[in-house]
Design a protein around this motif. Structure first.
Motif, PDB file in Angstrom:
ATOM      1  N   ALA A 102       0.858  -1.187   0.000  1.00  0.00           N
ATOM      2  CA  ALA A 102       0.000   0.000   0.000  1.00  0.00           C
ATOM      3  C   ALA A 102       0.892   1.235   0.000  1.00  0.00           C
ATOM      4  CB  ALA A 102      -0.915   0.016   1.219  1.00  0.00           C
ATOM      5  N   GLU A 103       0.644   2.128  -0.929  1.00  0.00           N
ATOM      6  CA  GLU A 103       1.403   3.372  -0.961  1.00  0.00           C
ATOM      7  C   GLU A 103       1.035   4.219   0.250  1.00  0.00           C
ATOM      8  OE1 GLU A 103       1.741   7.406  -3.656  1.00  0.00           O
ATOM      9  OE2 GLU A 103       1.010   5.564  -4.576  1.00  0.00           O
ATOM     10  N   ILE A 104       2.037   4.722   0.946  1.00  0.00           N
ATOM     11  CA  ILE A 104       1.818   5.580   2.104  1.00  0.00           C
ATOM     12  C   ILE A 104       1.657   7.010   1.598  1.00  0.00           C
ATOM     13  CG2 ILE A 104       2.763   6.410   4.304  1.00  0.00           C
ATOM     14  CD1 ILE A 104       2.020   3.376   4.209  1.00  0.00           C
ATOM     15  N   HIS A 105       0.523   7.629   1.949  1.00  0.00           N
ATOM     16  CA  HIS A 105       0.243   8.989   1.497  1.00  0.00           C
ATOM     17  C   HIS A 105       0.823  10.047   2.417  1.00  0.00           C
ATOM     18  CE1 HIS A 105      -2.527   8.607  -1.935  1.00  0.00           C
ATOM     19  NE2 HIS A 105      -2.733   7.422  -1.435  1.00  0.00           N
ATOM     20  N   SER A 106       0.728   9.841   3.720  1.00  0.00           N
ATOM     21  CA  SER A 106       1.224  10.845   4.663  1.00  0.00           C
ATOM     22  C   SER A 106       1.610  10.181   5.972  1.00  0.00           C
ATOM     23  CB  SER A 106       0.171  11.927   4.905  1.00  0.00           C
ATOM     24  OG  SER A 106      -0.962  11.363   5.543  1.00  0.00           O
ATOM     25  N   MET A 107       2.499  10.864   6.705  1.00  0.00           N
ATOM     26  CA  MET A 107       2.922  10.421   8.034  1.00  0.00           C
ATOM     27  C   MET A 107       3.092  11.655   8.894  1.00  0.00           C
ATOM     28  SD  MET A 107       5.807   7.457   7.404  1.00  0.00           S
ATOM     29  CE  MET A 107       7.014   8.541   6.700  1.00  0.00           C
ATOM     30  N   SER A 108       2.840  11.508  10.195  1.00  0.00           N
ATOM     31  CA  SER A 108       3.013  12.630  11.107  1.00  0.00           C
ATOM     32  C   SER A 108       3.225  12.139  12.531  1.00  0.00           C
ATOM     33  CB  SER A 108       1.778  13.531  11.050  1.00  0.00           C
ATOM     34  OG  SER A 108       1.975  14.675  11.832  1.00  0.00           O
ATOM     35  N   PHE A 109       4.179  12.770  13.218  1.00  0.00           N
ATOM     36  CA  PHE A 109       4.399  12.525  14.643  1.00  0.00           C
ATOM     37  C   PHE A 109       3.506  13.454  15.452  1.00  0.00           C
ATOM     38  CE2 PHE A 109       8.528  11.103  13.001  1.00  0.00           C
ATOM     39  CZ  PHE A 109       8.801   9.990  13.783  1.00  0.00           C
ATOM     40  N   ASP A 110       3.135  13.040  16.658  1.00  0.00           N
ATOM     41  CA  ASP A 110       2.472  13.961  17.582  1.00  0.00           C
ATOM     42  C   ASP A 110       3.556  14.846  18.215  1.00  0.00           C
ATOM     43  OD1 ASP A 110       3.566  11.975  19.398  1.00  0.00           O
ATOM     44  OD2 ASP A 110       2.156  12.701  20.896  1.00  0.00           O
ATOM     45  N   PRO A 111       3.165  15.919  18.925  1.00  0.00           N
ATOM     46  CA  PRO A 111       4.165  16.850  19.483  1.00  0.00           C
ATOM     47  C   PRO A 111       5.156  16.231  20.477  1.00  0.00           C
ATOM     48  CG  PRO A 111       2.014  17.878  19.468  1.00  0.00           C
ATOM     49  CD  PRO A 111       1.809  16.431  19.097  1.00  0.00           C
ATOM     50  N   THR A 112       4.795  15.107  21.107  1.00  0.00           N
ATOM     51  CA  THR A 112       5.695  14.486  22.077  1.00  0.00           C
ATOM     52  C   THR A 112       6.500  13.326  21.476  1.00  0.00           C
ATOM     53  OG1 THR A 112       3.983  12.978  22.862  1.00  0.00           O
ATOM     54  CG2 THR A 112       4.188  15.105  24.010  1.00  0.00           C
ATOM     55  N   SER A 113       6.314  13.066  20.201  1.00  0.00           N
ATOM     56  CA  SER A 113       7.008  11.986  19.483  1.00  0.00           C
ATOM     57  C   SER A 113       6.736  10.616  20.089  1.00  0.00           C
ATOM     58  CB  SER A 113       8.520  12.244  19.417  1.00  0.00           C
ATOM     59  OG  SER A 113       8.767  13.459  18.761  1.00  0.00           O
ATOM     60  N   THR A 114       5.551  10.435  20.655  1.00  0.00           N
ATOM     61  CA  THR A 114       5.162   9.132  21.201  1.00  0.00           C
ATOM     62  C   THR A 114       4.148   8.429  20.313  1.00  0.00           C
ATOM     63  OG1 THR A 114       3.482  10.156  22.588  1.00  0.00           O
ATOM     64  CG2 THR A 114       5.655   9.771  23.590  1.00  0.00           C
ATOM     65  N   LEU A 115       3.601   9.143  19.334  1.00  0.00           N
ATOM     66  CA  LEU A 115       2.666   8.551  18.381  1.00  0.00           C
ATOM     67  C   LEU A 115       3.111   8.893  16.966  1.00  0.00           C
ATOM     68  CD1 LEU A 115      -0.759   9.582  19.975  1.00  0.00           C
ATOM     69  CD2 LEU A 115       0.342   7.348  20.127  1.00  0.00           C
ATOM     70  N   LEU A 116       2.905   7.946  16.061  1.00  0.00           N
ATOM     71  CA  LEU A 116       3.118   8.193  14.642  1.00  0.00           C
ATOM     72  C   LEU A 116       1.849   7.763  13.921  1.00  0.00           C
ATOM     73  CD1 LEU A 116       5.108   8.946  12.281  1.00  0.00           C
ATOM     74  CD2 LEU A 116       5.469   6.470  12.069  1.00  0.00           C
ATOM     75  N   GLY A 117       1.275   8.676  13.165  1.00  0.00           N
ATOM     76  CA  GLY A 117       0.099   8.357  12.364  1.00  0.00           C
ATOM     77  C   GLY A 117       0.467   8.321  10.902  1.00  0.00           C
ATOM     78  N   LEU A 118      -0.218   7.458  10.146  1.00  0.00           N
ATOM     79  CA  LEU A 118       0.008   7.418   8.710  1.00  0.00           C
ATOM     80  C   LEU A 118      -1.262   7.005   7.991  1.00  0.00           C
ATOM     81  CD1 LEU A 118       0.492   4.219   7.534  1.00  0.00           C
ATOM     82  CD2 LEU A 118       2.475   4.503   8.980  1.00  0.00           C
ATOM     83  N   THR A 119      -1.367   7.442   6.740  1.00  0.00           N
ATOM     84  CA  THR A 119      -2.484   7.046   5.891  1.00  0.00           C
ATOM     85  C   THR A 119      -1.941   6.352   4.656  1.00  0.00           C
ATOM     86  OG1 THR A 119      -2.508   9.156   4.699  1.00  0.00           O
ATOM     87  CG2 THR A 119      -3.931   8.974   6.648  1.00  0.00           C
ATOM     88  N   SER A 120      -2.763   5.460   4.107  1.00  0.00           N
ATOM     89  CA  SER A 120      -2.327   4.715   2.926  1.00  0.00           C
ATOM     90  C   SER A 120      -3.381   4.779   1.824  1.00  0.00           C
ATOM     91  CB  SER A 120      -2.046   3.247   3.287  1.00  0.00           C
ATOM     92  OG  SER A 120      -3.255   2.542   3.444  1.00  0.00           O
ATOM     93  N   VAL A 121      -2.980   4.344   0.650  1.00  0.00           N
ATOM     94  CA  VAL A 121      -3.854   4.316  -0.509  1.00  0.00           C
ATOM     95  C   VAL A 121      -5.021   3.344  -0.301  1.00  0.00           C
ATOM     96  CG1 VAL A 121      -2.634   2.511  -1.784  1.00  0.00           C
ATOM     97  CG2 VAL A 121      -3.828   4.299  -3.044  1.00  0.00           C
ATOM     98  N   ARG A 122      -4.909   2.451   0.637  1.00  0.00           N
ATOM     99  CA  ARG A 122      -5.965   1.483   0.918  1.00  0.00           C
ATOM    100  C   ARG A 122      -7.122   2.085   1.723  1.00  0.00           C
ATOM    101  NH1 ARG A 122      -5.434  -3.651  -0.132  1.00  0.00           N
ATOM    102  NH2 ARG A 122      -3.476  -4.510  -0.856  1.00  0.00           N
ATOM    103  N   GLY A 123      -7.054   3.389   2.007  1.00  0.00           N
ATOM    104  CA  GLY A 123      -8.122   4.026   2.766  1.00  0.00           C
ATOM    105  C   GLY A 123      -8.025   3.736   4.246  1.00  0.00           C
ATOM    106  N   THR A 124      -6.821   3.522   4.737  1.00  0.00           N
ATOM    107  CA  THR A 124      -6.638   3.200   6.152  1.00  0.00           C
ATOM    108  C   THR A 124      -5.793   4.264   6.845  1.00  0.00           C
ATOM    109  OG1 THR A 124      -4.706   1.825   5.638  1.00  0.00           O
ATOM    110  CG2 THR A 124      -6.838   0.705   5.850  1.00  0.00           C
ATOM    111  N   LEU A 125      -6.061   4.423   8.120  1.00  0.00           N
ATOM    112  CA  LEU A 125      -5.286   5.287   9.002  1.00  0.00           C
ATOM    113  C   LEU A 125      -4.712   4.386  10.083  1.00  0.00           C
ATOM    114  CD1 LEU A 125      -4.445   7.968  10.412  1.00  0.00           C
ATOM    115  CD2 LEU A 125      -6.722   7.992  11.425  1.00  0.00           C
ATOM    116  N   HIS A 126      -3.412   4.446  10.265  1.00  0.00           N
ATOM    117  CA  HIS A 126      -2.741   3.641  11.285  1.00  0.00           C
ATOM    118  C   HIS A 126      -2.101   4.588  12.295  1.00  0.00           C
ATOM    119  CE1 HIS A 126      -2.826  -0.056   8.779  1.00  0.00           C
ATOM    120  NE2 HIS A 126      -2.798   0.833   7.798  1.00  0.00           N
ATOM    121  N   ILE A 127      -2.229   4.245  13.572  1.00  0.00           N
ATOM    122  CA  ILE A 127      -1.588   5.020  14.630  1.00  0.00           C
ATOM    123  C   ILE A 127      -0.734   4.056  15.441  1.00  0.00           C
ATOM    124  CG2 ILE A 127      -1.894   6.475  16.662  1.00  0.00           C
ATOM    125  CD1 ILE A 127      -4.580   7.347  15.417  1.00  0.00           C
ATOM    126  N   PHE A 128       0.536   4.370  15.548  1.00  0.00           N
ATOM    127  CA  PHE A 128       1.478   3.548  16.292  1.00  0.00           C
ATOM    128  C   PHE A 128       1.918   4.295  17.549  1.00  0.00           C
ATOM    129  CE2 PHE A 128       1.965   2.334  11.870  1.00  0.00           C
ATOM    130  CZ  PHE A 128       2.031   0.953  11.921  1.00  0.00           C
TER     131      PHE A 128
END
Length: 150
Positions: A102-128
């Motif tokens: 799945a192509e990753i469209h965007s990624m972003s850290f939260d201000p404390t660098s404890t979460l990473l969010g990303l979106t993909s071409v599959r219409g999914t949002l993942h939060i780590f």
């Protein structure tokens, strides 16, 4: 305005990321070979810091955290997200998004660098959730998986 510096990246369609904060001033860009290498460049000194062998496939997304101390990367298959310490280039996390490409469209850290969010071409949002001191590079686990598909 004037140009500070110019870097030859061998004419390829490279990707880049700049640190958003004021403390560390880094540029990350893909090497011209298309082999998954990322170069960390210190902008204040106009010097190359390190080359990261991030993947065997081309890097398609990169994002620094707000402090400029972490760099998240995604390769063309989108299965594994790797996070590296800056400026050393040491891998600190390896996050697994899924088994299908799945192509990753965007990624972003939260201000404390404890979460990473990303979106993909599959219409999914993942939060780590990123642990403070991972026991291994695969220790961080996905906390939430949000998808518009049932």
């Amino acid at each position: 305005m004037r140009k500070l510096s110019s870097i030859n990246i061998d004419g390829t369609l490279g990707k880049l990321a700049l640190t958003p904060g004021l403390n560390n001033c880094y540029l990350a860009y893909t090497a011209g070979t298309g082999n998954g290498d990322v170069i960390i460049y210190e902008l204040n000194k106009c010097t190359k810091q390190t080359t990261i062998n991030a993947y065997k496939k081309p890097v398609v997304q990169m994002r620094f955290d707000i402090n400029g101390s972490l760099l998240a990367t995604a390769c063309s298959d989108g299965k594994t997200i790797r996070i590296f310490s800056v400026p050393s280039g040491r891998k600190v996390y390896s996050l697994h998004r899924g088994i299908h490409e799945a192509e990753i469209h965007s990624m972003s850290f939260d201000p404390t660098s404890t979460l990473l969010g990303l979106t993909s071409v599959r219409g999914t949002l993942h939060i780590f959730r990123l642990t403070k001191s991972p026991k291994s590079t695969t220790e961080s686990k996905m906390e939430q998986y949000l998808s518009p598909h049932p």
